[in-house]
Design an enzyme around this catalytic site. Sequence first.
Site, mmCIF file in Angstrom:
data_model
loop_
_atom_site.group_PDB
_atom_site.id
_atom_site.type_symbol
_atom_site.label_atom_id
_atom_site.label_comp_id
_atom_site.label_asym_id
_atom_site.label_seq_id
_atom_site.Cartn_x
_atom_site.Cartn_y
_atom_site.Cartn_z
ATOM 1 N N HIS A 365 0.860 -1.143 -0.241
ATOM 2 C CA HIS A 365 0.183 0.441 0.100
ATOM 3 C C HIS A 365 1.254 0.990 0.034
ATOM 4 C CE1 HIS A 365 -3.682 1.567 -0.143
ATOM 5 N NE2 HIS A 365 -4.579 1.156 0.662
ATOM 6 N N TYR A 474 -13.257 4.802 9.879
ATOM 7 C CA TYR A 474 -12.778 5.456 8.957
ATOM 8 C C TYR A 474 -13.444 4.912 7.796
ATOM 9 C CZ TYR A 474 -8.298 5.385 5.707
ATOM 10 O OH TYR A 474 -8.359 5.735 4.231
ATOM 11 N N SER A 476 -12.472 5.217 3.757
ATOM 12 C CA SER A 476 -11.441 5.162 2.611
ATOM 13 C C SER A 476 -12.560 6.691 1.285
ATOM 14 C CB SER A 476 -10.537 4.263 2.120
ATOM 15 O OG SER A 476 -9.178 5.422 1.263
ATOM 16 N N THR A 487 -5.050 9.896 0.422
ATOM 17 C CA THR A 487 -6.579 9.164 0.651
ATOM 18 C C THR A 487 -7.447 10.407 1.909
ATOM 19 O OG1 THR A 487 -5.972 8.355 2.430
ATOM 20 C CG2 THR A 487 -6.252 6.988 0.288
#
Length: 653
Positions: A365, A474, A476, A487
């Site tokens: 990532h 959360y 994204s 992001t």
Amino acid sequence: GAAMLGMRGAARRFPRRGLSSSAVTQLLHRSRIPTLHFQDSLPRMPVPALEQTLERFIYFAQPLVDDDELLLAQRAAHAFARHEGPALQAALIVEDKIGYTSYISRPWFEMYLRDRSPLLLNFNPQLTFQDEPSAPSQTNRAARLCHSAGLFLKTLEAGVLEPDIFHTVPSRSKHPLWPEVMRCLPRSVAFYGAAATGAYALDMSQYANLFRSTRVPMPGRDELRTVADSRHVVVQRGGAIWTVDLFDKAGNTVPAAQLQGAFNAIVASPGMAASAPGVGYLTALPRDEWAGLRSSLAAADPSNAAALRAIDEAVFAVCLDDSAPEELGHVNRTMLHGKGTDRWLDKSFQLIVTANAKAAINFEHSWGDGVAVLRFANEIFDHSIAMPTTEPAAPAASPPGELRFVLPPPLAGAVADAGSRFEATIRGTQLATVMRDDFTTSSLKRGGVSPDGMMQMSFQLAMAKLRGLTVSTYESASTAAFKHGRTETIRSATPESKAFTDAFLDTRASPQRRAALMRAAVRNHTRVTRDAMTGNGMDRHLFVLAQRAWAEGLSPALFETAAYRKLSNITISTSTLSSHALANGGFGPFHPDCFAIGYAIRPDVSGAQACAVAPLHPKPVTHHAPAAPAYCTRARSQMHGCGGVRCCVSGAV
């Protein structure tokens, strides 16, 4: 050198390859607008006003804290606005003006690369493709996907991959004449010309690290290394790793039939795969530990250094998994972590294909986010399913080359220990899945509510029923609408969402009141989402201010408050990607109290998978029979129970 490519990747140009007439057949398509035509005119991501961010900090903290904690947070925010905050904000604005980038790009790279946690579960997500109705063989599907990926890379390098564009008025921007007009605009203003027609170009800088890229473990801070040219992929089967040419010496993508021939040869070598050491286990270790072992591995034998170099420089990694998962939870686990021995988590992405031809992408990532990976997934899925599945395999032009690792006893012991720890980590997690055909985009839109907002509110209600409280959540959001955007956090837990869940838990609340509060919460979620995607979120700004403060030796009270700690401790972490090419996706929990929820909502079905750390004394879990612990099962039942929300929508219409 290569050590800095990860940080400079946003500025890299793709190697341009000349196009002969024969090379046109090596392309997925040929865009009339050059791939990077809009990159020099993308808007800069705005630095939010300090006052706005602090107001939102208090707003989002409200449902998470008690009255005393809220008062302390308000005082700390007021003090920060008067003392440390203005100087930190001013320095950020000055630095932001220096280069054509976003203020979050470098700190976000640094955050990823300095984190010493294992990539396993903490960082690498998976995206599972839709099954193919033709039921191809494992090696056939792998070959077609790899061939399509090679064509994608060729199209990207030729500069004729269609730019990423968000079309708000397709009748204008998808007209045949539109590309001809756009390509004539100077690059310095092209974005604004497209925007005038309702078409918004997105940042494409992350594609520079999609191929031939690896996150190399280093003490203290990893490095993203990307090479300019290589022709091979690495193929993992069991604990063994082979190289297979994806491009021939002339630079053409190897035909799918020849790739299948190479993959068949690998699958036909089960003894070799079973006897291989399984060095891939090491990539699941904490980063500093893996960094030390990698150095020892490279120094132990020249063949080890050569093998590591071949893996690092590979176009990407392929995993020919020997399992055949059918049940949804088993599929998700296979694609998220598998058995560990046939994974190399450091690669920019791994293309996983199982024995029953299910396929997925598992990606590291730090280099990029879902937008680039999703575009890639869509393109190779569409191209690969259009290719014949009955074409017989052909002998590979060059046979697969096995990578040999020589492991002295201490390193062999380290690999065995890493394997045991991998198994323990996976046993320490539980995963539950849910699918519904009555909670869909079609039904929710008929009810006049946002499908994504309703999914998020269902998670809020599940947690409220499960634990009786609101927790930091959360979702994204992509900020690819800006130069070098990454992001932002969509905060689904709000005062409005708490009012909604309180009403649903209050037996005295009328259906009309519940419906009204639900609609208000969903509308508010749409507003929060819009703010996050347009550069007006709170989290990334606060993150950068905190990093600057700590770097200067400051300790603002704001970052010591219970409100800041609770906001930072994400308990419900969610992500969704909408795509015709994907069946599901998921990721792991990054701390013991986290529910990691990958979800999708479509016209005919919705679904989610929740992955969490298991209780202290869970029932045994194997790769082949995942079992949901009591709390995950209960949370899943509450998601089922959110059919009550659907009924409330219907009753309110």
